[in-house]
Scaffold this active site. Structure first.
Site, PDB file in Angstrom:
ATOM      1  N   HIS A  77       0.130  14.189 -23.893  1.00  0.00           N
ATOM      2  CA  HIS A  77       0.177  14.817 -25.571  1.00  0.00           C
ATOM      3  C   HIS A  77      -0.787  16.079 -26.277  1.00  0.00           C
ATOM      4  O   HIS A  77      -1.913  15.608 -25.412  1.00  0.00           O
ATOM      5  CB  HIS A  77      -0.124  13.596 -26.506  1.00  0.00           C
ATOM      6  CG  HIS A  77      -0.091  13.397 -27.811  1.00  0.00           C
ATOM      7  ND1 HIS A  77       0.612  13.274 -27.889  1.00  0.00           N
ATOM      8  CD2 HIS A  77      -0.574  13.679 -29.157  1.00  0.00           C
ATOM      9  CE1 HIS A  77       0.854  13.391 -29.688  1.00  0.00           C
ATOM     10  NE2 HIS A  77      -0.148  13.354 -30.382  1.00  0.00           N
TER      11      HIS A  77
ATOM     12  N   GLY B  34       9.629  22.568 -20.227  1.00  0.00           N
ATOM     13  CA  GLY B  34       9.500  22.357 -19.098  1.00  0.00           C
ATOM     14  C   GLY B  34       8.518  23.366 -18.329  1.00  0.00           C
ATOM     15  O   GLY B  34       8.122  23.724 -17.402  1.00  0.00           O
TER      16      GLY B  34
HETATM   17  C1  GAR Z   1       4.305  19.136 -24.679  1.00  0.00           C
HETATM   18  O1  GAR Z   1       3.151  20.018 -25.720  1.00  0.00           O
HETATM   19  C2  GAR Z   1       3.405  17.832 -24.733  1.00  0.00           C
HETATM   20  O2  GAR Z   1       2.545  17.912 -25.041  1.00  0.00           O
HETATM   21  C3  GAR Z   1       4.856  18.127 -25.516  1.00  0.00           C
HETATM   22  O3  GAR Z   1       5.533  18.013 -25.450  1.00  0.00           O
HETATM   23  C4  GAR Z   1       5.750  19.935 -24.848  1.00  0.00           C
HETATM   24  C5  GAR Z   1       6.242  19.830 -24.437  1.00  0.00           C
HETATM   25  O4  GAR Z   1       6.370  21.163 -23.285  1.00  0.00           O
HETATM   26  N1  GAR Z   1       4.899  16.136 -25.398  1.00  0.00           N
HETATM   27  C6  GAR Z   1       5.473  15.547 -26.918  1.00  0.00           C
HETATM   28  O5  GAR Z   1       4.136  15.970 -28.064  1.00  0.00           O
HETATM   29  C7  GAR Z   1       4.783  13.965 -26.558  1.00  0.00           C
HETATM   30  N2  GAR Z   1       4.409  13.062 -27.433  1.00  0.00           N
HETATM   31  P1  GAR Z   1       6.711  21.489 -22.120  1.00  0.00           P
HETATM   32  O6  GAR Z   1       8.414  21.458 -22.088  1.00  0.00           O
HETATM   33  O7  GAR Z   1       6.958  22.877 -21.805  1.00  0.00           O
HETATM   34  O8  GAR Z   1       6.253  21.260 -21.203  1.00  0.00           O
END
Ligand code: GAR
Length: 192
Positions: free
Chosen positions: A111, A11
């Site tokens: 993304h 998050g």
């Molecule tokens: C982020 O890097 C986001 O771009 C990726 O998950 C991570 C979440 O990080 N999303 C994807 O890969 C969607 N295909 P967070 O939980 O620390 O915000």
């Protein structure tokens, strides 16, 4: 502008949005709820920290998509928030047409690559292994086709010779935090 965040992991992007809101840097946006499909997700800790409703919502019966009963639970909980914007911030589950139709034009996704390059899982690792010199991150509208909706904004990150997967991931995450906050703040200004 009422914002609901869906996430599955630590998050850090939701946290960046919460901090921006606290510091007055999120324009007219107000985060009203955070929902997660993983009961152990770090994103849940943001609830008490920022005094925002943050809850686990059971996504069953499917493992990688939101459909059937799980979709119904999300649809009802999100609709109850009357959102103007639904932000998928690391929500690692395919969102289906039923949910998207309920919030038409209001669902955006973050993304970790320069779409349309490297969609799907592990966008950072895909770009690193491919050996591209520039990658980055994208915020786009969500459509039933994975990572294919209209692009709202992107940030470019250069991959240096001495970058490792870890240093690249750290750079992309930092870029994501700024990009997402900027997009939500801008959308909130356009919102009447
Ligand atoms: C982020 O890097 C986001 O771009 C990726 O998950 C991570 C979440 O990080 N999303 C994807 O890969 C969607 N295909 P967070 O939980 O620390 O915000």
């Amino acid at each position: 502008m009422r914002v609901v965040i869906l996430g599955s992991g630590r998050g850090s992007n939701a946290e960046a949005l919460c901090i921006a809101q606290q510091e007055g840097g999120l324009g007219r946006a107000r985060i009203v709820a955070i929902f997660t499909d993983r009961p152990e997700a770090g994103i849940l800790a943001l609830g008490p920290r920022f005094d925002i409703d943050a809850r686990y919502l059971d996504p069953a019966p499917f493992k990688t998509k939101l459909e059937g009963e799980g979709e119904r639970r999300y649809l009802e909980a999100v609709a109850a928030c009357a959102p103007d914007l639904v932000v998928l911030a690391g929500f690692m589950r395919v969102v289906k047409p039923g949910f998207l139709a309920a919030f038409a034009g209001k669902v955006i996704n973050l993304h970790p690559s320069l779409l349309p390059s490297f969609p799907g899982l592990d966008g950072i690792g895909q770009a690193f292994r491919h050996g591209v010199k520039y990658t980055g991150c994208t915020v786009h509208h969500v459509t039933p086709e994975i990572d294919a909706g209209r692009i709202i904004d992107q940030t470019v990150v250069r991959i240096e010779e001495d970058d490792t997967l870890e240093t690249l991931a750290a750079k992309i995450h930092a870029a994501e935090h700024r990009l997402l906050v900027g997009v939500v703040a801008r959308l909130s200004q356009e919102y009447v």
